[in-house]
Design a protein around this motif. Structure first.
Motif, PDB file in Angstrom:
ATOM      1  N   GLN A 457       0.827  -1.195   0.000  1.00 51.09           N
ATOM      2  CA  GLN A 457       0.000   0.000   0.000  1.00 51.09           C
ATOM      3  C   GLN A 457       0.866   1.252   0.000  1.00 51.09           C
ATOM      4  O   GLN A 457       1.830   1.373   0.750  1.00 51.09           O
ATOM      5  CB  GLN A 457      -0.895  -0.010   1.241  1.00 51.09           C
ATOM      6  CG  GLN A 457      -1.851   1.157   1.315  1.00 51.09           C
ATOM      7  CD  GLN A 457      -2.756   1.058   2.541  1.00 51.09           C
ATOM      8  OE1 GLN A 457      -2.698   0.069   3.272  1.00 51.09           O
ATOM      9  NE2 GLN A 457      -3.584   2.071   2.746  1.00 51.09           N
ATOM     10  N   THR A 527       2.915  -1.426   4.125  1.00 46.78           N
ATOM     11  CA  THR A 527       1.988  -2.480   4.553  1.00 46.78           C
ATOM     12  C   THR A 527       1.454  -3.217   3.330  1.00 46.78           C
ATOM     13  O   THR A 527       1.133  -2.601   2.312  1.00 46.78           O
ATOM     14  CB  THR A 527       0.805  -1.870   5.332  1.00 46.78           C
ATOM     15  OG1 THR A 527       1.322  -1.146   6.448  1.00 46.78           O
ATOM     16  CG2 THR A 527      -0.138  -2.959   5.826  1.00 46.78           C
ATOM     17  N   LYS A 528       1.357  -4.542   3.454  1.00 44.87           N
ATOM     18  CA  LYS A 528       0.835  -5.341   2.349  1.00 44.87           C
ATOM     19  C   LYS A 528      -0.641  -5.069   2.126  1.00 44.87           C
ATOM     20  O   LYS A 528      -1.385  -4.746   3.053  1.00 44.87           O
ATOM     21  CB  LYS A 528       1.019  -6.834   2.627  1.00 44.87           C
ATOM     22  CG  LYS A 528       2.439  -7.331   2.440  1.00 44.87           C
ATOM     23  CD  LYS A 528       2.506  -8.845   2.619  1.00 44.87           C
ATOM     24  CE  LYS A 528       3.924  -9.359   2.368  1.00 44.87           C
ATOM     25  NZ  LYS A 528       3.982 -10.844   2.517  1.00 44.87           N
ATOM     26  N   VAL A 529      -1.069  -5.205   0.859  1.00 47.95           N
ATOM     27  CA  VAL A 529      -2.486  -5.134   0.492  1.00 47.95           C
ATOM     28  C   VAL A 529      -2.955  -6.567   0.254  1.00 47.95           C
ATOM     29  O   VAL A 529      -2.400  -7.269  -0.601  1.00 47.95           O
ATOM     30  CB  VAL A 529      -2.691  -4.297  -0.780  1.00 47.95           C
ATOM     31  CG1 VAL A 529      -4.165  -4.322  -1.195  1.00 47.95           C
ATOM     32  CG2 VAL A 529      -2.247  -2.861  -0.550  1.00 47.95           C
ATOM     33  N   TYR A 530      -3.972  -7.060   1.010  1.00 46.05           N
ATOM     34  CA  TYR A 530      -4.430  -8.457   0.911  1.00 46.05           C
ATOM     35  C   TYR A 530      -5.643  -8.552  -0.013  1.00 46.05           C
ATOM     36  O   TYR A 530      -6.714  -8.024   0.271  1.00 46.05           O
ATOM     37  CB  TYR A 530      -4.772  -8.999   2.296  1.00 46.05           C
ATOM     38  CG  TYR A 530      -3.562  -9.103   3.199  1.00 46.05           C
ATOM     39  CD1 TYR A 530      -2.690 -10.187   3.103  1.00 46.05           C
ATOM     40  CD2 TYR A 530      -3.282  -8.111   4.122  1.00 46.05           C
ATOM     41  CE1 TYR A 530      -1.583 -10.284   3.912  1.00 46.05           C
ATOM     42  CE2 TYR A 530      -2.175  -8.200   4.936  1.00 46.05           C
ATOM     43  CZ  TYR A 530      -1.329  -9.291   4.825  1.00 46.05           C
ATOM     44  OH  TYR A 530      -0.227  -9.377   5.637  1.00 46.05           O
ATOM     45  N   ASP A 531      -5.598  -9.313  -1.135  1.00 44.79           N
ATOM     46  CA  ASP A 531      -6.695  -9.574  -2.068  1.00 44.79           C
ATOM     47  C   ASP A 531      -7.277 -10.936  -1.712  1.00 44.79           C
ATOM     48  O   ASP A 531      -6.786 -11.978  -2.156  1.00 44.79           O
ATOM     49  CB  ASP A 531      -6.160  -9.573  -3.500  1.00 44.79           C
ATOM     50  CG  ASP A 531      -7.271  -9.705  -4.530  1.00 44.79           C
ATOM     51  OD1 ASP A 531      -8.447  -9.609  -4.121  1.00 44.79           O
ATOM     52  OD2 ASP A 531      -6.944  -9.907  -5.710  1.00 44.79           O
TER      53      ASP A 531
END
Length: 565
Positions: A457, A527-531
Motif C-alpha cells: 500500500q 503495509t501489504k495489500v491483501y486480495d
C-alpha cells in the motif's frame, strides 16, 4: 659650526627605511610579533645634537666602516638617475656628508627625492656596523638611520620614527602589512557581522568592516546551490611610499565547488573607506582587477586570482581603505559530505619593497599573508524501504520536497530544486531497498511515496523530517560571530534529525554515528495489500441475476395489486 635643517621636528621619514612588509603573521599574532621584533639600525649621518628643528655638525655616520665606502656611496648618488632634476643630478656638487644633507634639506618629507634617497640607502652595499634595536627602543645618538628587518633584510620600507628635542630617537613600528579574510554567506543567518581584525584605528578605537548580512566562517548548502563568497583585503599603512603597488587576491576553491565564466563575469571588487565614522562603499573598482582562474587536473581545485598591478592608480584609495571581492560558486557532485566539509582559502600577495625594480610586470618583490579559510558543509539522506516483517523492498518510488515546496531534481541546470513535479527526480529503492540523496542543506523536507512495490500500500501522506546541523559558534545562537581556527572538526559542532510528521507510524529516523558522517538514516515501512480469495463460477453469477429479476418482479406485482384495489 654648521646647522642643518631637520626634515621634521618629530619625523625622520627621509632617511629612515624599514621593512616594507613585516614577516607573515596571523592577524591574532601580529601585534605580539611586532613588539618582539628586532631590526638592524644603520647610522647614515651622525650629528652632535638637535638644536630645535635642526641637526648640528652633520658628518658620516657609523654605517661607513672605511673611507672607500663613503666614496662609493657618494659616487653612486651622483650617478643615480633617480636624483636627476631639471636635467641635472642634485648631488653632482656634493663632496661630503654635510653637503649631501644640505641638498636633502631642500626637499619635503615623502617627496620623490626623499623616497629615492631612502631606497638608495636601503640597497647600498657600503653600509655596515648596525645596532640591534626593538620596537619601543631608544637611540641616544642623533642622526639619520636606515632600519632593516634583522630576520629578513630583504624587507624594507620607509617608516615613521620620532626624535625628541634632545636627540633621543624612539623606534615605533606599526603593523603596515595588508591583511585578508575570506567569508561565506550562510542563508539562514540574518545578522551583519563586524570584523575584529579588518579595519583601522579611528578616534582612539578600532573601526572594523561590516561583512554584510549572513557572511561568516562556515555555512551549509545543498549540492546545486550557488554559494556566495567574500574576500576582504586591507591596505599597508606605508602604501604611499611606493611608486607602484601590486595587490593580488589568490583564492582556492575545493573540488566540491565549480567556478564558471558566468561566475567570473558577475564577480565584483568594491572599494570601501571611512566616511562619517563608518566604512562605506565608495566605488566599484572591478575593472581595475584582472580575473583569471584555472582548475588543477590532479586535485580538481580551482585557483582564482584578482590582481591589480598598481592599486595606487585607483582613485580614492588610501591606507585606511578596504577592498571587497564578491563572487559565487556552485556546490557540485564532488562535494565532501559530512564533518570534513569543503574548505576554501585565500591569501594576499602584495608589494613589500619599494627599493626593488619591476620584475615580469610586477613592481619589484612581493610578500604574502597567511591563508584565511572558510568551510561549506552538506549532508546525506539514506532511505531504506521495509515491509512489516523487516524485509527490504525494491521498487518503491518517492518525490523529495524541501521546505519551500520545491522538488529535488538532479537533471535541472543550476539549483537541484524545481517547481514542476514533471521535472522532479523519481527516487527508487534498489534491490537492497535503498536510495540515497547526497548533498542536502539543513532544513525541513518531505518524502512522498508515489508508487509502492507490487502488493503493498502506498503511504497516504508524506513523511516530513528535519535535518538539524549546528555550525559555528556552538553557543546556541546562530547569529553570533564566528571565530574558526581552520580545523573542520571544530566547525560543524552537532548533527541530528527529527521526524515531524509520520503517517501510520511508518517511519523511524536516526543519524550515522561514524566519524566523518553527517547522514540521516530514514527507514520507511510499507503495509501489504491483501486480495482475499473467493469461490463459485458462472452458476453463482446466474443466481445473482435471477434473484435480482425476481426481486424486481415482486416489486412490480405489489404496485399492480395496490392499483387494482
Amino acid at each position: 659650526m654648521k646647522t642643518m635643517k631637520k626634515l621634521s621636528c618629530t619625523i625622520l621619514a627621509l632617511a629612515l627605511v624599514m621593512l616594507s612588509a613585516l614577516p607573515t603573521f596571523a592577524a591574532t599574532d601580529l601585534e605580539s610579533e611586532i613588539l618582539s621584533h628586532s631590526f638592524k639600525a644603520y647610522q647614515i649621518f651622525s650629528a652632535d645634537s638637535v638644536d630645535g628643528q635642526y641637526l648640528t655638525n652633520v658628518d658620516w655616520g657609523s654605517a661607513f666602516a672605511r673611507t672607500t665606502n663613503k666614496t662609493r656611496f657618494l659616487n653612486g648618488l651622483i650617478a643615480d638617475d633617480s636624483f636627476v632634476v631639471a636635467g641635472e643630478n642634485i648631488f653632482s656638487d656634493c663632496t661630503d656628508a654635510e653637503s649631501i644633507a644640505r641638498v636633502l634639506s631642500d626637499y619635503d618629507d615623502y617627496s620623490d627625492v626623499a623616497k629615492a634617497f631612502a631606497k638608495y640607502c636601503a640597497n647600498s652595499r657600503d653600509i655596515s656596523n648596525p645596532s640591534i634595536v626593538y620596537n619601543g627602543d631608544t637611540m641616544d645618538e642623533a642622526g639619520y638611520y636606515i632600519f632593516v628587518d634583522a630576520e629578513d633584510e630583504g624587507n624594507i620600507n620607509p617608516t615613521i620614527v620620532k626624535m625628541s628635542a634632545d636627540g633621543v630617537v624612539r623606534i615605533e613600528v606599526k603593523a603596515s602589512v595588508p591583511q585578508v579574510e575570506k567569508k561565506v554567506k550562510e542563508n539562514t543567518y540574518n545578522v551583519n557581522y563586524n570584523s575584529k581584525t579588518m579595519g583601522t584605528q579611528l578616534l582612539g578605537g578600532f573601526l572594523g568592516i561590516d561583512y554584510g548580512t549572513g557572511y561568516n566562517d562556515a555555512a551549509d548548502y545543498s549540492i546545486g546551490d550557488s554559494v556566495p563568497f567574500e574576500l576582504i583585503g586591507s591596505m599597508a599603512s606605508t602604501m604611499n611610499d611606493y611608486e607602484q603597488y601590486y595587490y593580488c587576491f589568490t583564492d582556492t576553491l575545493s573540488a566540491g565547488l565549480t567556478f564558471t565564466e558566468d561566475d567570473a563575469d558577475n564577480a565584483t571588487v568594491t572599494l570601501y573607506d571611512i566616511q562619517n565614522g563608518a566604512y562605506t562603499a565608495k566605488a566599484d573598482v572591478t575593472d581595475w582587477f584582472d580575473l583569471t582562474f584555472s582548475k588543477d587536473k590532479t586535485t580538481n581545485k580551482t585557483e582564482i586570482k584578482f590582481s591589480c598591478n598598481d592599486i595606487l592608480e585607483i582613485n580614492g584609495i588610501t591606507p585606511t581603505s578596504i577592498l571587497v571581492v564578491n563572487y559565487n560558486a556552485t556546490l557540485n557532485d564532488d562535494a565532501v559530505i559530512g564533518y570534513n566539509g569543503n574548505e576554501n582559502e585565500v591569501y594576499l600577495e602584495y608589494s613589500n619593497n619599494p627599493a626593488t625594480p619591476k620584475t615580469q610586470g610586477k613592481p619589484g618583490s612581493t610578500g604574502t599573508t597567511e591563508k584565511d579559510k572558510v568551510i561549506v558543509f552538506t549532508y546525506e539522506l539514506d532511505v531504506t524501504k521495509f515491509d512489516t516483517e523487516n524485509n527490504t523492498l525494491e521498487g518503491a518510488e518517492f518525490y523529495l520536497q524541501n521546505e519551500a515546496g520545491l522538488y529535488y531534481s538532479t537533471s535541472n541546470t543550476g539549483s537541484y530544486w524545481v517547481r514542476e513535479v514533471a521535472k522532479a527526480d523519481v527516487l527508487t529503492s534498489n534491490s537492497n531497498g535503498v536510495f540515497v540523496v547526497k548533498g542536502l542543506d539543513k532544513g525541513v523536507y518531505t518524502l512522498t511515496e508515489i508508487n509502492a512495490p507490487e502488493g503493498f500500500q502506498v503511504l497516504a501522506e508524506g513523511v516530513e523530517f528535519e535535518i538539524e546541523a549546528t555550525i559555528l559558534p556552538d553557543t546556541g545562537n546562530d547569529d553570533a560571530a564566528q571565530t574558526w581556527n581552520g580545523e573542520a572538526s571544530k566547525a560543524l559542532t552537532a548533527f541530528a534529525a527529527e521526524l515531524l510528521d509520520n503517517p501510520e507510524q511508518a517511519a523511524k529516523i536516526a543519524v550515522a554515528d561514524e566519524v566523518g558522517d553527517a547522514t540521516v538514516l530514514l527507514d520507511i515501512t510499507n503495509t501489504k495489500v491483501y486480495d482475499l480469495p473467493g469461490t463459485g463460477g458462472m452458476g453463482t453469477t446466474l443466481i445473482y441475476v435471477i434473484g435480482g429479476m425476481l426481486l424486481a418482479g415482486a416489486a412490480v406485482l405489489i404496485v399492480v395489486k395496490r392499483r387494482a384495489k
